[in-house]
Design an enzyme around this catalytic site. Sequence first.
Site, short mmCIF file in Angstrom:
data_model
loop_
_atom_site.label_atom_id
_atom_site.label_comp_id
_atom_site.label_asym_id
_atom_site.label_seq_id
_atom_site.Cartn_x
_atom_site.Cartn_y
_atom_site.Cartn_z
N PHE A 114 0.66 -1.20 0.00
CA PHE A 114 -0.14 0.02 0.17
C PHE A 114 0.81 1.40 0.23
O PHE A 114 0.37 2.31 -0.31
CB PHE A 114 -0.82 0.19 1.20
CG PHE A 114 -0.15 0.43 2.41
CD1 PHE A 114 -0.13 1.51 2.72
CD2 PHE A 114 0.18 -0.47 3.38
CE1 PHE A 114 0.61 2.27 4.05
CE2 PHE A 114 0.73 -0.25 4.59
CZ PHE A 114 1.12 1.15 4.61
N LYS A 149 -0.90 -6.73 -9.56
CA LYS A 149 -2.07 -6.78 -8.55
C LYS A 149 -1.45 -5.93 -7.65
O LYS A 149 -0.80 -6.03 -6.76
CB LYS A 149 -1.99 -8.25 -8.09
CG LYS A 149 -3.12 -8.75 -7.49
CD LYS A 149 -3.94 -7.62 -6.27
CE LYS A 149 -2.88 -8.07 -5.03
NZ LYS A 149 -3.30 -7.18 -3.86
N CYS A 208 9.57 1.36 3.87
CA CYS A 208 10.53 0.27 4.15
C CYS A 208 12.05 0.54 4.52
O CYS A 208 12.87 -0.12 5.09
CB CYS A 208 10.50 -1.03 3.14
SG CYS A 208 11.08 -0.34 1.52
P1 NAD Z 1 1.24 -6.89 2.87
O1 NAD Z 1 2.23 -7.78 3.08
O2 NAD Z 1 0.08 -6.63 3.63
O3 NAD Z 1 0.50 -6.59 1.32
C1 NAD Z 1 1.70 -6.59 0.28
C2 NAD Z 1 0.69 -7.49 -1.02
O4 NAD Z 1 0.13 -8.77 -0.75
C3 NAD Z 1 -0.74 -6.52 -1.18
O5 NAD Z 1 -0.81 -6.23 -2.63
C4 NAD Z 1 -1.67 -7.47 -0.52
O6 NAD Z 1 -2.97 -7.46 -1.04
C5 NAD Z 1 -1.07 -8.89 -0.59
N1 NAD Z 1 -1.40 -9.66 0.47
C6 NAD Z 1 -1.94 -9.22 1.66
N2 NAD Z 1 -2.35 -10.34 2.31
C7 NAD Z 1 -1.93 -11.58 1.66
C8 NAD Z 1 -1.91 -12.86 1.92
N3 NAD Z 1 -2.04 -13.44 2.98
N4 NAD Z 1 -1.33 -13.97 0.90
C9 NAD Z 1 -0.86 -13.27 -0.26
N5 NAD Z 1 -0.85 -11.68 -0.72
C10 NAD Z 1 -1.41 -11.22 0.32
O7 NAD Z 1 1.99 -5.38 3.13
P2 NAD Z 1 1.29 -3.80 3.09
O8 NAD Z 1 0.64 -3.62 4.44
O9 NAD Z 1 0.75 -3.27 2.01
O10 NAD Z 1 2.70 -3.02 3.11
C11 NAD Z 1 3.40 -2.93 4.11
C12 NAD Z 1 4.66 -3.71 4.24
O11 NAD Z 1 5.38 -3.71 2.68
C13 NAD Z 1 5.67 -3.32 5.39
O12 NAD Z 1 6.11 -4.50 5.99
C14 NAD Z 1 7.04 -2.63 4.37
O13 NAD Z 1 8.19 -2.65 5.24
C15 NAD Z 1 6.84 -3.60 3.20
N6 NAD Z 1 7.51 -2.66 2.26
C16 NAD Z 1 8.72 -3.55 1.79
C17 NAD Z 1 9.49 -2.53 0.79
C18 NAD Z 1 10.92 -3.38 0.26
O14 NAD Z 1 11.31 -2.61 -0.59
N7 NAD Z 1 11.40 -4.06 1.38
C19 NAD Z 1 8.92 -1.65 0.27
C20 NAD Z 1 7.76 -1.16 0.33
C21 NAD Z 1 6.94 -1.95 1.59
#
Ligand code: NAD
Length: 483
Positions: free
Chosen positions: A147, A171, A279
Amino acid sequence: MVDCKNYVNGQFLAGSGALREVRSPQTGKVIGQFHESSAADIEVAVSFAKKAATRWNKTPIKERASLLLNLRSILLRDIDLIAKQISAESGKIHAEAKAGLMKGIEVLEFATALQNADAGGRLQVSRGVFCEYRREALGVVAGITPFNFPAMVPMWMIPIALAVGNAFVWKPSDKTPLTSNLLAKAIEEAGFPAGVFTVLQGGRESVEAIIDHPTIAAVGFVGSSPIAKTVYARGTALGKRVLALGGAKNPIILMPDADLEMASRGIADSFTGCAGQRCMAASVLLAVGNVDSHIQGIVEKARTIKTGADMGALISRESLNRLNQAIEQAVQEGAKLLLDGRNPKVSDEQKEGYWLGPTILDGVKANSTAACDELFGPIIAIVRCQNLSEALNFEAASHYGNACSVFTQNGAIAERVANESTAGMIGVNIGVPVPREPFSFGGTKSSKYGTGDITGETGVEFWSQLKKVTIKWAESSDKNWMS
Ligand code: NAD
């Protein structure tokens, strides 16, 4: 109110799954809706993508890159409009939304440069025999994004994957899906053929169906570590390429000799930017020796940041409740609140939004939740360390490994941190050490599952494969074992 759609074979269509609403983190009001994608929607979309991929892979890279250049112009023309949408759905302020898009455009510029840089290689390896590399696309590939950067993170993947000749299925986050329709419109206007770029809305079920689809050859994922781990395991068990970037708990090591102004500003900006929801945000400050005047400087800088004007909102009420609880828990465990961001003043219009102001916790225990777990908000936990070795040991013990920075004026200390830190991205007097293109983005440990990075040269490798062609056209009289 945005009626957000899937983008399939050049058409905006509603998915046939459940209807979901999207709320503004700044006001709590519903600002959009979308339908999740069912397995049948995914099947149809991927079959169009597959047809498009074959033609797209045969299109010369210079033609593919020229469409990316069109896209760049459109994104720059519409940057304020897109940033407005990013801000509305993710909660971040307009300037941050714009900066994220600019970083995405930088990756696009890298991808367009491949038309001149990625010429492969050819060598006469034996008399009359030539070997050459041909870079080929993988076919249909997918990206699943979080997000917090509704345009930037997808643009780490989309331009490179398209430049090397893949059809791309995206997605977006189900928390911030709305920006995807603006990007799809821009891609359509840029002239990309139908099916080369697809958007499928949805949550967990859609992700699983995309990973499992036999036509999808590779999956790029960015999100939290537990989900990154399961996505990586699921995809690789099917023999697919997966690169899954996870969460983070980034330390900043603050040395007593650090420049006061540079450190105060750099650290305050790092933990409060995007309301700490990036992140690469610093979330734990390893204060080495007596750095009280620096900490005072950070508190003063952070205190001037106005929530709702200079700093954006948290993504959801759940996130706000979780962070308020984490602050309470740290205080109960003995931490001192140098700055308490709970219940900040915001405008009347923002009252129902999800707001937390900059929060600074001092004397946090090294093994506590506040020091070790990703909170993802504008909170920094100060862990006092007696010396640099103690700080580096703390850094090494973390199961995350995205970023680590040091603030110092001593080159030897900076070198030691760069050498000994276990993170993938290191900063020296930089609070948010995001590498600029062509330097690639990626962490270590549970911040990244898979090999290589998501951008830069290893990004190109991830989204493509090298075919090795060995050629002989004429018999050579001068024979050896190969000719
Ligand atoms: P999230 O893991 O909840 O969601 C990421 C994606 O996975 C979304 O598209 C979501 O719809 C999907 N998703 C959610 N639950 C799922 C499941 N059970 N199985 C499969 N797919 C699923 O992450 P978020 O809350 O959207 O984003 C924040 C997180 O992302 C933080 O932990 C942040 O550190 C991380 N992040 C990492 C980087 C990086 O470069 N390492 C960059 C940006 C964000």
